[in-house]
Design an enzyme around this catalytic site. Sequence first.
Site, PDB file in Angstrom:
ATOM      1  N   GLU A 148      16.536  38.092  35.287  1.00  0.00           N
ATOM      2  CA  GLU A 148      15.490  38.813  36.020  1.00  0.00           C
ATOM      3  C   GLU A 148      14.138  38.238  35.580  1.00  0.00           C
ATOM      4  O   GLU A 148      13.875  38.091  34.389  1.00  0.00           O
ATOM      5  CB  GLU A 148      15.605  40.310  35.702  1.00  0.00           C
ATOM      6  CG  GLU A 148      14.758  41.205  36.571  1.00  0.00           C
ATOM      7  CD  GLU A 148      13.333  41.303  36.082  1.00  0.00           C
ATOM      8  OE1 GLU A 148      12.437  41.369  36.941  1.00  0.00           O
ATOM      9  OE2 GLU A 148      13.105  41.298  34.850  1.00  0.00           O
ATOM     10  N   LEU A 149      13.286  37.905  36.554  1.00  0.00           N
ATOM     11  CA  LEU A 149      12.076  37.125  36.264  1.00  0.00           C
ATOM     12  C   LEU A 149      11.019  37.851  35.440  1.00  0.00           C
ATOM     13  O   LEU A 149      10.375  37.238  34.594  1.00  0.00           O
ATOM     14  CB  LEU A 149      11.467  36.605  37.561  1.00  0.00           C
ATOM     15  CG  LEU A 149      12.275  35.513  38.250  1.00  0.00           C
ATOM     16  CD1 LEU A 149      11.582  35.063  39.522  1.00  0.00           C
ATOM     17  CD2 LEU A 149      12.507  34.335  37.327  1.00  0.00           C
ATOM     18  N   ASP A 200      -0.310  26.036  20.601  1.00  0.00           N
ATOM     19  CA  ASP A 200       0.378  24.993  21.360  1.00  0.00           C
ATOM     20  C   ASP A 200       0.525  25.478  22.790  1.00  0.00           C
ATOM     21  O   ASP A 200       0.815  26.655  23.026  1.00  0.00           O
ATOM     22  CB  ASP A 200       1.768  24.713  20.783  1.00  0.00           C
ATOM     23  CG  ASP A 200       1.725  23.935  19.486  1.00  0.00           C
ATOM     24  OD1 ASP A 200       0.828  23.086  19.334  1.00  0.00           O
ATOM     25  OD2 ASP A 200       2.613  24.158  18.638  1.00  0.00           O
ATOM     26  N   TYR A 237       8.292  22.676  18.449  1.00  0.00           N
ATOM     27  CA  TYR A 237       8.723  22.455  19.839  1.00  0.00           C
ATOM     28  C   TYR A 237      10.240  22.412  19.957  1.00  0.00           C
ATOM     29  O   TYR A 237      10.837  23.033  20.837  1.00  0.00           O
ATOM     30  CB  TYR A 237       8.192  21.123  20.381  1.00  0.00           C
ATOM     31  CG  TYR A 237       6.709  20.943  20.440  1.00  0.00           C
ATOM     32  CD1 TYR A 237       5.829  22.004  20.563  1.00  0.00           C
ATOM     33  CD2 TYR A 237       6.175  19.663  20.395  1.00  0.00           C
ATOM     34  CE1 TYR A 237       4.453  21.797  20.646  1.00  0.00           C
ATOM     35  CE2 TYR A 237       4.801  19.446  20.479  1.00  0.00           C
ATOM     36  CZ  TYR A 237       3.952  20.519  20.596  1.00  0.00           C
ATOM     37  OH  TYR A 237       2.612  20.310  20.684  1.00  0.00           O
ATOM     38  N   GLU A 238      10.863  21.622  19.076  1.00  0.00           N
ATOM     39  CA  GLU A 238      12.315  21.460  19.129  1.00  0.00           C
ATOM     40  C   GLU A 238      13.027  22.792  18.930  1.00  0.00           C
ATOM     41  O   GLU A 238      14.027  23.074  19.591  1.00  0.00           O
ATOM     42  CB  GLU A 238      12.777  20.467  18.047  1.00  0.00           C
ATOM     43  CG  GLU A 238      12.205  19.073  18.198  1.00  0.00           C
ATOM     44  CD  GLU A 238      10.790  18.900  17.641  1.00  0.00           C
ATOM     45  OE1 GLU A 238      10.263  17.782  17.758  1.00  0.00           O
ATOM     46  OE2 GLU A 238      10.187  19.866  17.117  1.00  0.00           O
ATOM     47  N   CYS A 298       1.479  26.316  16.342  1.00  0.00           N
ATOM     48  CA  CYS A 298       1.982  25.277  15.450  1.00  0.00           C
ATOM     49  C   CYS A 298       2.236  25.890  14.072  1.00  0.00           C
ATOM     50  O   CYS A 298       1.323  26.497  13.479  1.00  0.00           O
ATOM     51  CB  CYS A 298       0.979  24.137  15.335  1.00  0.00           C
ATOM     52  SG  CYS A 298       1.461  22.893  14.115  1.00  0.00           S
TER      53      CYS A 298
END
Length: 127
Positions: free
Chosen positions: A56-57, A40, A74-75, A33
């Site tokens: 690629e993971l 968070d 967050y946004e 935060c």
Amino acid sequence: MEDRIKILETFDNKYPDRNYKIVHVQPEFTSVCPKTGNPDFGKITITYVPDKKCVELKSLKIYFNSFRNEGIFYESVVNLILDDLVKVLQPRYMKVTGEFNPRGGMYSIVEVEYPSNFQSNFIERSK
């Protein structure tokens, strides 16, 4: 971290003539935060219809981990993830959803899509 986008690696989509949905879920996303410095926690879901490239993971996991100590709203983080992945992949469609754990008795869900006018009947129908 300014060079975060460089972490993301891609590979060629072997089925570029076909519309199909890919969903990646990171259930243990963490950031900080920017107001309080408290951690968070949340879940990030990426849904996309690839064009020529797929992500690629392992690189995606490292990319997500790069937010661990960053103060970001967050946004902002959900929109940044979308922007970075769209730059790298140039998908036909992408949606990023952030579902963040409760803090102070309240939780948040942030969703963003690219392109914003995409006809998502295919996506909605295949849930």
